[in-house]
Design a protein around this motif. Sequence first.
Motif, PDB file in Angstrom:
ATOM      1  N   UNK D  83       0.839  -1.201   0.000  1.00 16.27           N
ATOM      2  CA  UNK D  83       0.000   0.000   0.000  1.00 16.27           C
ATOM      3  C   UNK D  83       0.878   1.257   0.000  1.00 16.27           C
ATOM      4  N   UNK D  84       1.914   1.240   0.834  1.00 15.21           N
ATOM      5  CA  UNK D  84       2.814   2.404   0.898  1.00 15.21           C
ATOM      6  C   UNK D  84       3.486   2.631  -0.466  1.00 15.21           C
ATOM      7  N   UNK D  85       3.910   1.559  -1.099  1.00 17.82           N
ATOM      8  CA  UNK D  85       4.570   1.700  -2.404  1.00 17.82           C
ATOM      9  C   UNK D  85       3.593   2.272  -3.446  1.00 17.82           C
ATOM     10  N   UNK D  86       2.362   1.777  -3.382  1.00 12.83           N
ATOM     11  CA  UNK D  86       1.338   2.247  -4.332  1.00 12.83           C
ATOM     12  C   UNK D  86       1.044   3.728  -4.122  1.00 12.83           C
ATOM     13  N   UNK D  87       0.897   4.137  -2.863  1.00 13.94           N
ATOM     14  CA  UNK D  87       0.614   5.549  -2.578  1.00 13.94           C
ATOM     15  C   UNK D  87       1.782   6.432  -3.026  1.00 13.94           C
TER      16      UNK D  87
END
Lengths: 101, 101, 101, 101, 101, 101
Positions: D83-87
């Motif tokens: 999720x962090x990478x996507x954001x």
Amino acid sequence: MVDIKVIKAPAPGTMQIIRQRSGARWSEDFRPAAVGLVQGKLIEMVVASDIAEKTAGVTVTDVRGSCPQNMVMLAIAGETAEVMECLQKIRDGGDGTHDCR
Amino acid sequence: MVDIKVIKAPAPGTMQIIRQRSGARWSEDFRPAAVGLVQGKLIEMVVASDIAEKTAGVTVTDVRGSCPQNMVMLAIAGETAEVMECLQKIRDGGDGTHDCR
Amino acid sequence: MVDIKVIKAPAPGTMQIIRQRSGARWSEDFRPAAVGLVQGKLIEMVVASDIAEKTAGVTVTDVRGSCPQNMVMLAIAGETAEVMECLQKIRDGGDGTHDCR
Amino acid sequence: MVDIKVIKAPAPGTMQIIRQRSGARWSEDFRPAAVGLVQGKLIEMVVASDIAEKTAGVTVTDVRGSCPQNMVMLAIAGETAEVMECLQKIRDGGDGTHDCR
Amino acid sequence: MVDIKVIKAPAPGTMQIIRQRSGARWSEDFRPAAVGLVQGKLIEMVVASDIAEKTAGVTVTDVRGSCPQNMVMLAIAGETAEVMECLQKIRDGGDGTHDCR
Amino acid sequence: MVDIKVIKAPAPGTMQIIRQRSGARWSEDFRPAAVGLVQGKLIEMVVASDIAEKTAGVTVTDVRGSCPQNMVMLAIAGETAEVMECLQKIRDGGDGTHDCR
């Protein structure tokens, strides 16, 4: 900031505009000496409504927008002195205890 | 920025305004010592709601706008100290882990 | 601030636009010499409406938006001089007693 | 600019707020490790949604406003790292090819 | 300020967008040489509509938003020279008599 | 100013978001090489739509908001080069003849 206005000796049509948009909680022959109006964000109007309800001698109603749940303005009716005092309290933020800090 | 306010000893009409707009999830005789109010963008209110739900001793509800899906404000009820602590956490952004960077 | 405009000798289509959005309270053959228009926040339009209703010789209607309760504009019809005088009073804030201070 | 937030270990009520407003496309027992939230203009959210859909390991849903067609926020669920990478990719504008110039 | 644009030799799809949102008052085979577009506050569009209606050689329609009463844009069709002259008058505020002062 | 973005090789979910909000005028198996997105005021999008319709090799649809008449975004599909050229024309204001001056 909230917008605050007062209408002294409101005309019949003015009372009708408020009445029509407040779920008819005020009767048709209700003719207060003064009506205070408060418009702002919902959070400000809930605080203002709480201050008004704790003020002696005034009657509060919400004025709705396009839907019943949508509160766009508060109307505060009563004798001129009481309405003015109530609006002053709302302008001052009540007893100063509404801010979270 | 979110707007944050606290109402201590909320008047019956104040509780009714909140209750009417929150899907009646609070009973009519629910009279908390304090109610915190949070208004902001949806993304800010979802984060605030998550912080509140993880805070002991408070009850959260969403206050809706013109449609059931439309969340315009959060109301957080409980003892004054717990509500104040919760609002402080929301102001501080929780545990600081909600920002993506 | 409210926006204020005046239309002298309004065209039939102009009267129709106003009539269609004001609940048909003006008849189809109503052709006033002038129509004043006032647009602003609800609180400003309620005050303007009260001023207009207390002004002799003019007729006021609200122009609605997407829902019947949604007032987006005021239309004030009458002889040109009366309409101009009324709009001037609205610009001046009526008798100066509408501010809460 | 879009607003971007991440909620780690979202509380049940937080998941419910998202689920209720996203057409129930997430099951009631879906409890992801993290949920990323993206709020902005429709054009920004469509681009963000495309980036998220092309990111491995995350699930995307739109959070709706007052009407089914009205998309007000994106929710992106998955393991915290994904999720962090996507954001981060959304913040960076994906592969830099979304601007027209 | 109002936004004003002109489309010369409007494409069939452009005419359809306008027609679909204007209550079908323009027939499907209506292909004017030019279409002027005016977007602004309701009060500005009512004034612009009155100016257009008083201009020879052009046809005016309102383009609606989410509801029939909601006017978001004016479309003014006709020969290119007439439409340009009409838009120039709207930009200039008509005969200068619309301001209340 | 309008916002303009391009999505190359749009993901299936991205096409679905656009399709769901555009009255299903694009078939489910329509997978263009690129999709250009344009968001702005209605007047700007009508002009952009006219420019796109006059550009060879691209297909235009409007993306609607909360109501069918409410156009919030344009989507322009086609080969990448054609879409990029079309978006460039929209950014440049077409053939420069859309301004009224």
